[in-house]
Design a protein around this motif. Structure first.
Motif, mmCIF file in Angstrom:
data_model
loop_
_atom_site.group_PDB
_atom_site.id
_atom_site.type_symbol
_atom_site.label_atom_id
_atom_site.label_comp_id
_atom_site.label_asym_id
_atom_site.label_seq_id
_atom_site.Cartn_x
_atom_site.Cartn_y
_atom_site.Cartn_z
ATOM 1 N N UNK A 294 -1.094 0.134 4.104
ATOM 2 C CA UNK A 294 0.587 0.453 4.307
ATOM 3 C C UNK A 294 1.238 -0.493 4.866
ATOM 4 N N UNK A 295 0.859 -1.271 5.776
ATOM 5 C CA UNK A 295 1.896 -2.234 6.588
ATOM 6 C C UNK A 295 1.703 -3.558 5.589
ATOM 7 N N UNK A 296 0.746 -3.746 4.785
ATOM 8 C CA UNK A 296 0.847 -5.023 3.820
ATOM 9 C C UNK A 296 1.784 -4.545 2.804
ATOM 10 N N UNK A 297 1.605 -3.695 2.223
ATOM 11 C CA UNK A 297 2.731 -3.130 1.295
ATOM 12 C C UNK A 297 4.108 -3.236 1.658
ATOM 13 N N UNK A 298 4.335 -2.759 2.928
ATOM 14 C CA UNK A 298 5.821 -2.776 3.515
ATOM 15 C C UNK A 298 6.279 -4.277 3.560
ATOM 16 N N UNK B 106 4.796 -6.795 2.126
ATOM 17 C CA UNK B 106 5.138 -7.544 0.903
ATOM 18 C C UNK B 106 6.548 -7.210 0.106
ATOM 19 N N UNK B 107 6.846 -6.039 0.514
ATOM 20 C CA UNK B 107 8.201 -5.532 -0.137
ATOM 21 C C UNK B 107 9.435 -6.568 0.179
ATOM 22 N N UNK B 108 9.329 -7.243 1.369
ATOM 23 C CA UNK B 108 10.221 -8.325 1.826
ATOM 24 C C UNK B 108 10.351 -9.440 1.314
ATOM 25 N N UNK B 109 9.082 -10.322 0.846
ATOM 26 C CA UNK B 109 8.896 -11.307 0.569
ATOM 27 C C UNK B 109 7.457 -11.711 0.125
ATOM 28 N N UNK B 110 7.495 -13.033 -0.573
ATOM 29 C CA UNK B 110 5.804 -13.391 -0.469
ATOM 30 C C UNK B 110 5.140 -13.506 0.818
ATOM 31 N N UNK B 111 4.115 -12.931 1.041
ATOM 32 C CA UNK B 111 3.142 -12.724 1.892
ATOM 33 C C UNK B 111 2.079 -13.658 2.303
ATOM 34 N N UNK B 112 1.991 -14.415 3.473
ATOM 35 C CA UNK B 112 0.970 -15.213 3.817
ATOM 36 C C UNK B 112 0.355 -14.726 5.319
ATOM 37 N N UNK B 113 -0.815 -15.047 5.343
ATOM 38 C CA UNK B 113 -1.731 -14.403 6.401
ATOM 39 C C UNK B 113 -2.522 -15.611 7.223
ATOM 40 N N UNK C 204 -11.340 -5.984 4.935
ATOM 41 C CA UNK C 204 -9.864 -6.337 5.066
ATOM 42 C C UNK C 204 -9.587 -7.618 4.296
ATOM 43 N N UNK C 205 -10.490 -8.735 4.229
ATOM 44 C CA UNK C 205 -10.266 -9.773 3.099
ATOM 45 C C UNK C 205 -10.176 -9.373 1.779
ATOM 46 N N UNK C 206 -10.936 -8.385 1.384
ATOM 47 C CA UNK C 206 -10.658 -7.648 -0.204
ATOM 48 C C UNK C 206 -9.483 -7.076 -0.351
ATOM 49 N N UNK C 207 -8.885 -6.246 0.610
ATOM 50 C CA UNK C 207 -7.579 -5.572 0.522
ATOM 51 C C UNK C 207 -6.591 -6.714 0.577
ATOM 52 N N UNK C 208 -6.652 -7.636 1.548
ATOM 53 C CA UNK C 208 -5.521 -8.861 1.479
ATOM 54 C C UNK C 208 -5.430 -9.418 -0.025
ATOM 55 N N UNK C 209 -6.525 -9.617 -0.481
ATOM 56 C CA UNK C 209 -6.620 -10.250 -1.971
ATOM 57 C C UNK C 209 -6.101 -9.206 -2.918
#
Length: 270
Positions: free
Chosen positions: A93-97, A99-106, A120-125
């Protein structure tokens, strides 16, 4: 009787202190600040970065997201997007929020390795997040200038390889390094040509009184041509309480300019 009243007063005082610390820990604070660099490539004009670290158990506020939409070029999570016991659904849920702002890096933090870090790695990818695990990405301006965004894996779990991230670079004009742990400072040399380092991890000491507390490495410092920024982070660890070290998220605007290196900070509290 006097002793009993004194004990009762102490209990009441501690209760209100804990309530206050809980409310502080759950604040949404956005620090807006311009950063100036002599070597910033003019062809980029300016670059706006939303930086958030140490989310841990929190859910990123919708009010915070709404306020920065349309104002951001890059979104960077500086590690510890979760800790042990945090359900993957909350993380996604946090990732999707974000990601809605702009390109996401971690970049990885120490608490991200608690539990099954492979999920977690799989969810990020799955959600298209670019993981900077001892790697870099390069951006090109209209004037064919290049900017590199480097990220290393976590230092405290001994998975960091700054040398690999640097070898992944080209001959960029400007370099930004993301490291969850600010102790990466001890590895940086002038020949690395790193201009900005963004970190978290320390929580500003989390429960820190009048500037004193454990692990205080926060704020902004500049050494030579490199600027080091350590965020207090968004969430908490161990106990969901904060005192003076308030939670932070950041909206940095990188510009070319000659100054002390950074402008006055505008603080928004939601």
């Amino acid at each position: 009787m006097v002793l009993a009243y004194g004990l009762l007063g102490l209990i009441v005082l501690l209760f209100f202190l804990v309530v206050y610390m809980w409310r502080v820990a759950n604040q949404d604070r956005l620090i807006i600040q311009d950063l100036y660099f002599n070597d910033f490539p003019e062809g980029f004009g300016e670059i706006r970065i939303f930086f958030i670290s140490d989310i841990h158990r929190r859910t990123v506020s919708d009010r915070l997201i709404t306020d920065v939409i349309g104002k951001v070029d890059l979104v960077i999570i500086g590690g510890d997007i979760r800790e042990s016991g945090v359900p993957l659904e909350r993380v996604e849920k946090n990732i999707l929020k974000l990601k809605g702002i702009g390109p996401l890096y971690f970049v990885w933090g120490n608490n991200d390795y608690e539990g099954d870090f492979h999920e977690l790695d799989a969810a990020l990818l799955k959600h298209g997040v670019k993981i900077l695990d001892n790697t870099s990405v390069s951006f090109e301006s209209k004037k064919s200038e290049h900017l590199a965004l480097l990220g290393i894996d976590d230092i405290s779990v001994e998975r960091d390889r700054l040398d690999l991230a640097l070898s992944d670079c080209g001959n960029e004009h400007f370099r930004i390094l993301i490291s969850h742990n600010p102790l990466v400072k001890n590895q940086i040399k002038s020949e690395h040509r790193i201009n900005l380092v963004l970190s978290g991890h320390t929580h500003g000491g989390q429960i820190r009184l009048f500037g004193f507390g454990p692990y205080r490495l926060g704020g902004i410092t500049k050494e030579g041509e490199c600027m080091y920024i350590t965020s207090n982070g968004y969430g908490t660890s161990t106990v969901p309480l904060r005192l003076e070290a308030k939670p932070e998220t950041h909206l940095f605007t990188l510009k070319k300019g000659e100054s002390t290196g950074f402008g006055d900070a505008l603080e928004k509290v939601y």
